[in-house]
Write a protein that holds these residues in place. Sequence first.
Motif, mmCIF file in Angstrom:
data_model
loop_
_atom_site.group_PDB
_atom_site.id
_atom_site.type_symbol
_atom_site.label_atom_id
_atom_site.label_comp_id
_atom_site.label_asym_id
_atom_site.label_seq_id
_atom_site.Cartn_x
_atom_site.Cartn_y
_atom_site.Cartn_z
ATOM 1 N N UNK A 241 0.997 -1.397 0.110
ATOM 2 C CA UNK A 241 0.023 0.071 0.035
ATOM 3 C C UNK A 241 1.016 1.087 -0.086
ATOM 4 N N UNK A 242 0.348 2.360 -0.498
ATOM 5 C CA UNK A 242 1.128 3.657 -0.302
ATOM 6 C C UNK A 242 1.494 4.101 1.090
ATOM 7 N N UNK A 243 2.531 4.617 1.277
ATOM 8 C CA UNK A 243 3.147 5.033 2.683
ATOM 9 C C UNK A 243 1.897 6.065 3.456
ATOM 10 N N UNK A 244 1.187 6.819 2.502
ATOM 11 C CA UNK A 244 0.375 8.031 3.210
ATOM 12 C C UNK A 244 -0.719 7.409 3.970
ATOM 13 N N UNK A 245 -1.105 6.183 3.405
ATOM 14 C CA UNK A 245 -2.400 5.581 3.664
ATOM 15 C C UNK A 245 -2.248 4.977 5.362
ATOM 16 N N UNK A 246 -0.937 4.529 5.507
ATOM 17 C CA UNK A 246 -0.807 3.955 6.836
ATOM 18 C C UNK A 246 -1.040 2.407 6.951
ATOM 19 N N UNK A 247 -0.514 2.046 8.164
ATOM 20 C CA UNK A 247 -0.557 0.455 8.463
ATOM 21 C C UNK A 247 -1.728 0.090 9.012
ATOM 22 N N UNK A 248 -2.714 0.941 9.740
ATOM 23 C CA UNK A 248 -3.786 0.495 10.480
ATOM 24 C C UNK A 248 -4.926 0.429 9.711
ATOM 25 N N UNK A 249 -4.830 1.152 8.402
ATOM 26 C CA UNK A 249 -6.049 0.771 7.478
ATOM 27 C C UNK A 249 -6.277 -0.362 6.810
ATOM 28 N N UNK A 250 -7.617 -0.953 7.108
ATOM 29 C CA UNK A 250 -7.893 -2.184 6.798
ATOM 30 C C UNK A 250 -8.497 -2.183 5.459
ATOM 31 N N UNK A 251 -9.216 -1.220 5.003
ATOM 32 C CA UNK A 251 -9.995 -1.083 3.784
ATOM 33 C C UNK A 251 -10.076 0.349 3.258
ATOM 34 N N UNK A 252 -10.109 0.642 1.859
ATOM 35 C CA UNK A 252 -10.128 1.869 1.513
ATOM 36 C C UNK A 252 -11.671 2.022 0.588
ATOM 37 N N UNK A 253 -12.324 3.168 1.055
ATOM 38 C CA UNK A 253 -13.343 3.385 0.304
ATOM 39 C C UNK A 253 -13.358 4.631 -0.558
ATOM 40 N N UNK A 254 -13.498 4.436 -2.013
ATOM 41 C CA UNK A 254 -13.295 5.440 -2.906
ATOM 42 C C UNK A 254 -14.664 5.856 -3.480
ATOM 43 N N UNK A 255 -15.039 7.131 -3.322
ATOM 44 C CA UNK A 255 -16.538 7.751 -3.751
ATOM 45 C C UNK A 255 -16.330 8.825 -4.433
ATOM 46 N N UNK A 256 -16.542 8.733 -5.720
ATOM 47 C CA UNK A 256 -16.540 10.099 -6.578
ATOM 48 C C UNK A 256 -17.641 10.946 -6.465
ATOM 49 N N UNK A 257 -17.752 12.076 -6.608
ATOM 50 C CA UNK A 257 -18.776 13.079 -5.986
ATOM 51 C C UNK A 257 -18.878 14.102 -7.225
ATOM 52 N N UNK A 258 -20.049 14.822 -7.242
ATOM 53 C CA UNK A 258 -20.101 15.964 -8.089
ATOM 54 C C UNK A 258 -20.560 15.863 -9.584
ATOM 55 N N UNK A 259 -20.720 16.889 -10.442
ATOM 56 C CA UNK A 259 -21.009 16.680 -11.699
ATOM 57 C C UNK A 259 -22.227 16.549 -12.221
ATOM 58 N N UNK A 260 -23.304 16.873 -10.986
ATOM 59 C CA UNK A 260 -24.612 16.609 -11.573
ATOM 60 C C UNK A 260 -25.014 17.932 -11.907
ATOM 61 N N UNK A 261 -24.477 19.255 -11.629
ATOM 62 C CA UNK A 261 -24.955 20.275 -12.182
ATOM 63 C C UNK A 261 -23.801 21.070 -12.904
ATOM 64 N N UNK A 262 -24.154 22.381 -13.616
ATOM 65 C CA UNK A 262 -23.007 23.114 -14.303
ATOM 66 C C UNK A 262 -21.911 23.719 -13.323
ATOM 67 N N UNK A 263 -22.281 23.931 -11.828
ATOM 68 C CA UNK A 263 -21.615 24.495 -11.077
ATOM 69 C C UNK A 263 -20.923 23.503 -10.165
ATOM 70 N N UNK A 264 -21.232 22.351 -10.185
ATOM 71 C CA UNK A 264 -20.832 21.351 -9.144
ATOM 72 C C UNK A 264 -19.387 20.758 -9.445
ATOM 73 N N UNK A 265 -18.522 20.913 -8.678
ATOM 74 C CA UNK A 265 -17.271 20.443 -9.054
ATOM 75 C C UNK A 265 -17.354 18.953 -8.805
ATOM 76 N N UNK A 266 -16.487 18.222 -9.774
ATOM 77 C CA UNK A 266 -16.145 16.783 -9.538
ATOM 78 C C UNK A 266 -15.100 16.334 -8.887
ATOM 79 N N UNK A 267 -15.096 15.388 -8.164
ATOM 80 C CA UNK A 267 -13.800 14.901 -7.231
ATOM 81 C C UNK A 267 -13.857 13.534 -6.866
#
Length: 547
Positions: A111-137
């Motif tokens: 795993x990447x060093x910045x995630x750390x050893x204690x982390x057991x799982x990783x949640x990836x959740x995209x957001x945004x893009x539903x409107x013209x002014x809503x930033x995606x990320x």
Amino acid sequence: MNEQVHGRNDRAAICRRMLAYAGMVEHLALPTDLPTLGTQMLASLRDDVDALAVYLLMDDETLGLLLHAGCPQAPPGHARDAKQLCGEQACEPGSAGDGKESCIVPLGAARPAWIGERTAALALIPFGGRGPQERRGLALFMLRHADHAPSLAALLELSVHKLSQALTRDMAPAGGQSGADAGRTRVLLIDDEPLLVAHVGRILERAGFAFNAAQSARSGFDLATSIQPDVILVDMVMPDLDGIKLLRMMRRNELLSTVPVIMLSGQADETAQVAALEEGADDFVIKPFSAKDLVARIEANVRLVRLRRDAVWRQGELLRLQQSQQELRNLLDTVQRVRDDERRMLAREVHDQLGQILTAAKIDIRLLQDRVAQADRPPPARDILAELSAALSNIDLAIAAVQDIAALLRPPALEEGLVAALRWQAADVQRRTGIVCIVLHDPTDYVEQPPFVAGELLRMCQEALTNVLRHAGATQVVIQVAMRRASLLVRVCDNGGGIPRGRLHAAASLGLKGMRERAASIRANIHVYGRPGRGTMVAIRRRLAYR
């Protein structure tokens, strides 16, 4: 006992996560700086999350770090994609960790060093893009446990949705702002004196405001509706329209009704001041004025308006939160009631059917035992075999009853997936009733559902089929299963009489109410359509947030 303890633990976890979401909404209700926002989010999710990082999607489709909290090392400032950010393991084929679809994946030693050893799982959740002014990320959550419940997935997705709304509110420039004016307080001056306009413009631009001006009342009104400024300065006396009439026009306009208006006048006339304030002016300034006084009055009015808007927005969010909490409580009560009903049904089946069969078998064996025990007159072998045959028949019936109860609780075909279970159910209905029951499955992009979701979908279809048998008078039923726009779509259509519109939400329609409650438990939408003489369609749609 273990099931009861497990059920209590599940309910406690759901309640805890409801409270975490309530805290999240409260933190996001008011604007705040990004480091504080990350710390507050992590505090609300501390029971499940060790650290978090939020990235925005840049114009070149790369990811740029927006905020982070709790990470053992600072996350990368930029990354090409989620694969570079989280490592090969989190984005390996089949994990759905490409940053385009929400997922929760366990982590191994690599795993990447910045995630750390204690982390057991990783949640990836995209957001945004539903409107013209809503930033995606992309939001990343470092989870403490590898196993996760649907309530945790729902909590993270709702939290990211609220975060996206807060970022849109706090980061997007107001209407009419762009380029160098973005993020600055916009002031519009409406005055017919060119020297005053130039003087005020220099003052406000030095103070950091975005300055706009108009030299007539009507052009000023048009400009105000176009750029929607934060503050409007209006001269009391102008050749085409006086300031009071212009103020009335602004207060009647939907776009300008809440914008602070500061009246400017060269005469210290108390009557004029009172008239302006009664018409809706927020302040009154006498010419000549000092630069510090004008800037202070503008900043004070902007501050008051923003506080009022934030208070109204927060009150609305709190009301929506209370409604959501009540809906969750109702859902929990419904789930418990359904479980109790199923337990009563199971107890009745065991007592009325299985209990009677086993009692009859016991009586046969006891009678045989009593006859064999009579040493002076032992029963002939033929009678013993007859009694044993009767007991064995009862035992066979008991085994069949156990299998029926097990199939009722969870059909065996459900282990092979939702489509297999629906085909088994359709064949059973057709065998018992003679109604033609067809399952149509489009395998294109089909994604198999988790066991709990598949079970709830099957039970909703069973309830729909039961309604067809009881009320529709149909001769054919078609069940359709397909993927449409990243959503699972299940339809149950019949050619019967069609459900009347008045029964769709009637209090006596307990079956439909139960279907809606089951749909809510798996975050699905259900709609029932009926046309007289042309049948009924039950449509269930579930967006695939997690695989």
